[in-house]
Design an enzyme around this catalytic site. Structure first.
Site, PDB file in Angstrom:
ATOM      1  N   LYS A 103       9.717  37.242  28.782  1.00  0.00           N
ATOM      2  CA  LYS A 103       8.536  36.367  28.717  1.00  0.00           C
ATOM      3  C   LYS A 103       7.672  36.535  29.974  1.00  0.00           C
ATOM      4  O   LYS A 103       6.458  36.712  29.889  1.00  0.00           O
ATOM      5  CB  LYS A 103       8.976  34.911  28.581  1.00  0.00           C
ATOM      6  CG  LYS A 103       7.819  33.968  28.383  1.00  0.00           C
ATOM      7  CD  LYS A 103       8.219  32.531  28.589  1.00  0.00           C
ATOM      8  CE  LYS A 103       7.256  31.882  29.555  1.00  0.00           C
ATOM      9  NZ  LYS A 103       7.736  30.642  30.115  1.00  0.00           N
ATOM     10  N   ASP A 141       6.488  31.197  24.649  1.00  0.00           N
ATOM     11  CA  ASP A 141       7.046  30.032  25.326  1.00  0.00           C
ATOM     12  C   ASP A 141       7.336  28.966  24.268  1.00  0.00           C
ATOM     13  O   ASP A 141       7.188  29.217  23.062  1.00  0.00           O
ATOM     14  CB  ASP A 141       6.078  29.510  26.406  1.00  0.00           C
ATOM     15  CG  ASP A 141       4.899  28.781  25.807  1.00  0.00           C
ATOM     16  OD1 ASP A 141       4.640  28.952  24.595  1.00  0.00           O
ATOM     17  OD2 ASP A 141       4.244  28.016  26.519  1.00  0.00           O
TER      18      ASP A 141
END
Ligand code: SF4
Length: 286
Positions: free
Chosen positions: A191, A209
């Site tokens: 991420k 997220d």
């Protein structure tokens, strides 16, 4: 500093207005909320949105979690992103940073923390250390002290200093434009690498997220059991010309409109396209 929502409004002001006009479950959208929706999308002038009752919404969430929602057509996906782009042509990260290095540090610090919480601590940190060399020199104890208001600050301070040392040692003190090299840094996962590749290097990556994971599954746009599933699905369905900004549009949509507990469907610019059974779009008298 004032932050912008998708609608281009000041966040606090926008949320305040939302609270003032909050609907009870089952109530039809207010004239105000409908006006906001029309301002985003002239094509939706003849529609308004009603939220189902909490029990029905729970059932809707279960359906969404099991991937039982109808498929989006290519035309619907194109239209959704056209609207996001029209409402916010150049979305930006809300994490304050000065350069690629401070962006990387800010993203590492944002794990399991809010951007607002990170932004409170980082100005003092970045004033003292905006390069890997300065951060390494500052040392773990001092970094820890400067970020102690952020969750998991002990581990994060350790990682920030360790990644600074690694950048100096292996990359000449620069943030590498390379996924594998980024993911090899302490505290950096897929991420974080995706955010850095997107924001610092303009790569069309989509970092998943909690907000994007929820929006993807709830709307039926990108259903998946893991963040990687949702990322792969989004990379498959989002038209190429929208991929660069898709991450920010979806994150802002999840953060300010498609909220976890009580999505604000009455002000949502893609309400008529969304497949979540917890909302109902219907024709309303003009
Ligand atoms: S995308 Fe819009 S309509 Fe769909 S659940 Fe989220 S806020 Fe409601």
């Amino acid at each position: 500093m004032a932050r912008k929502t998708i609608a281009g409004k000041n966040t606090r002001q926008s949320l305040k207005q939302t609270g003032r006009n909050r609907l009870k479950p089952g109530a039809t959208a207010t004239r105000f909320a409908e006006g906001r929706r029309r301002a985003y999308d002239p094509a939706s002038q003849h529609e308004s949105v009603r939220l189902k009752k909490p029990k029905a919404r729970h059932g809707a969430d279960t359906k969404a979690a099991h991937g039982e929602l109808p498929q989006w057509t290519n035309a619907e996906i194109e239209e959704a992103f056209r609207r996001f782009a029209a409402a916010n042509p150049a979305p930006r990260t809300e994490l304050q940073h000065i350069n690629a290095f401070t962006l990387l540090v800010a993203v590492v610090l944002s794990a399991q923390a809010t951007d607002a919480g990170v932004n409170k601590a980082t100005p003092a940190l970045f004033k003292l250390a905006d390069t890997p060399e300065k951060m390494a020199k500052l040392g773990e104890a001092r970094v820890r002290d400067l970020i102690k208001t952020i969750g998991l600050f002990r581990t994060k301070a350790k990682n920030v200093v360790a990644l600074s040392l690694r950048l100096i040692e292996h990359h000449g003190g620069r943030v590498p434009h390379d996924r594998a090299a980024l993911e090899a840094l302490p505290g950096v996962g897929r991420k974080t690498a995706n955010v850095v590749l997107n924001v610092a290097f303009g790569e069309p990556t989509i970092a998943i997220d909690t907000h994007i994971f929820r929006v993807g599954n709830r709307t039926g746009l990108a259903v998946g059991k893991t963040p990687l599933d949702v990322e792969m699905k989004l990379m498959e369905v989002v038209p190429e010309k929208y991929r660069l900004h898709a991450h920010h549009w979806l994150i802002l949509h999840g953060r300010y409109t498609c909220l976890a507990r009580r999505p604000l469907c009455e002000k949502c610019i893609i309400a008529d396209l969304c497949k979540w059974p917890g909302k109902t779009a219907f024709s309303a008298p003009i």
